[in-house]
Motif scaffolding. Structure first.
Motif, short mmCIF file in Angstrom:
data_model
loop_
_atom_site.label_atom_id
_atom_site.label_comp_id
_atom_site.label_asym_id
_atom_site.label_seq_id
_atom_site.Cartn_x
_atom_site.Cartn_y
_atom_site.Cartn_z
N GLU A 1 0.83 -1.21 0.00
CA GLU A 1 0.00 0.00 0.00
C GLU A 1 0.87 1.27 0.00
O GLU A 1 0.40 2.36 -0.31
CB GLU A 1 -0.94 0.03 1.22
N HIS A 2 2.15 1.12 0.39
CA HIS A 2 3.05 2.28 0.47
C HIS A 2 3.98 2.39 -0.73
O HIS A 2 4.95 3.14 -0.69
CB HIS A 2 3.88 2.22 1.75
N GLN A 3 3.71 1.62 -1.80
CA GLN A 3 4.75 1.54 -2.84
C GLN A 3 5.01 2.84 -3.58
O GLN A 3 6.08 2.99 -4.17
CB GLN A 3 4.50 0.39 -3.82
N TRP B 1 -3.19 -2.36 20.82
CA TRP B 1 -1.79 -2.62 20.46
C TRP B 1 -1.19 -1.40 19.77
O TRP B 1 -0.06 -1.00 20.03
CB TRP B 1 -1.66 -3.90 19.61
N ARG B 2 -1.99 -0.73 18.91
CA ARG B 2 -1.44 0.48 18.26
C ARG B 2 -1.21 1.60 19.27
O ARG B 2 -0.28 2.37 19.14
CB ARG B 2 -2.36 0.93 17.12
N SER B 3 -2.05 1.64 20.30
CA SER B 3 -1.80 2.69 21.30
C SER B 3 -0.58 2.37 22.16
O SER B 3 0.16 3.24 22.56
CB SER B 3 -3.07 2.97 22.12
N SER C 1 -1.67 -3.98 13.02
CA SER C 1 -2.74 -3.85 12.01
C SER C 1 -3.61 -2.65 12.36
O SER C 1 -3.77 -2.32 13.53
CB SER C 1 -3.62 -5.10 11.99
N ASP C 2 -4.18 -2.02 11.29
CA ASP C 2 -4.95 -0.80 11.58
C ASP C 2 -6.46 -0.95 11.44
O ASP C 2 -7.20 0.00 11.67
CB ASP C 2 -4.43 0.37 10.73
N SER C 3 -6.95 -2.14 11.06
CA SER C 3 -8.41 -2.36 11.00
C SER C 3 -8.67 -3.87 11.04
O SER C 3 -7.73 -4.66 10.89
CB SER C 3 -8.99 -1.79 9.70
MG MG Z 1 0.24 0.98 8.79
#
Ligand code: MG
Ligand code: RTP
Length: 155
Positions: A55-57, A88-90, A124-126
């Motif tokens: 997704e960051h390419q 976990w992201r926090s 993971s974000d979602s």
């Molecule tokens: Mg990310």
């Protein structure tokens, strides 16, 4: 809601002589009431690292991100908990190092992150991303068995 998320401890956390950091981070995760559902340590080839972060390419940091993620072993974990994705992201803290200085010194990235790219962990974000990412590293894991792990917590 009980959720699963993918946690990656990135290469400079895993690489000796920083092994202590992996243990330290695992202890912190356990103290926050996560369960470790599955774990594995592996080394990504460049192509696989590129695929994981595809997704960051188009981003300017993609090449150094792929280089970094394939420069040594990583430690991958499926974590389970109430609201595991957000929690976990926090614990990880912000992506940008400068943000950790003022707002989130007491996070894993705040304590162990070196640069915006070498920021020591992934989460993971979602829900959809978690499913895709868990399948990427643990194709043998049946995500439908999630309820079994939920029962482990509630019984
Ligand atoms: Mg990310
Ligand atoms: P992650 O996906 O690894 O959990 O991190 P994130 O959501 O907080 O950040 P994201 O925007 O998805 O970026 C993915 C990874 O790319 C590297 N990065 N480097 N400016 C930079 O040099 C830069 N920005 C991002 C980080 O390793 C980040 O975790």
């Amino acid at each position: 809601m009980f959720q699963l998320t993918l946690c990656i401890l990135k290469p400079d956390i895993v690489r000796s002589p920083h092994l202590f950091n992996v243990r330290e981070i695992i202890t912190l995760i356990l103290k926050r009431q996560f369960i470790f559902v599955k774990s594995k340590r592996l080394q990504l080839r460049r192509e696989r690292a590129g695929e994981f972060y595809r997704e960051h390419q188009e981003k300017f940091f993609y090449s150094r991100l792929v280089h970094y993620m394939s420069c040594g072993p990583i430690s991958c974990h499926i974590l389970g908990r109430e609201n595991a994705i957000k929690e976990w992201r926090s614990m990880l803290g912000p992506t940008k190092v400068y943000k950790t200085i003022f707002e989130a010194e007491n996070t894993i990235r705040g304590q162990h992150g070196v640069t915006d790219t070498r920021n020591c962990g992934h989460g993971s974000d979602s829900v959809e991303t978690a499913q895709r990412e868990i399948n990427f590293f643990f194709p043998e894991f049946d995500i439908q068995s999630l309820s079994k792990y939920e029962n482990m917590l509630t019984n």
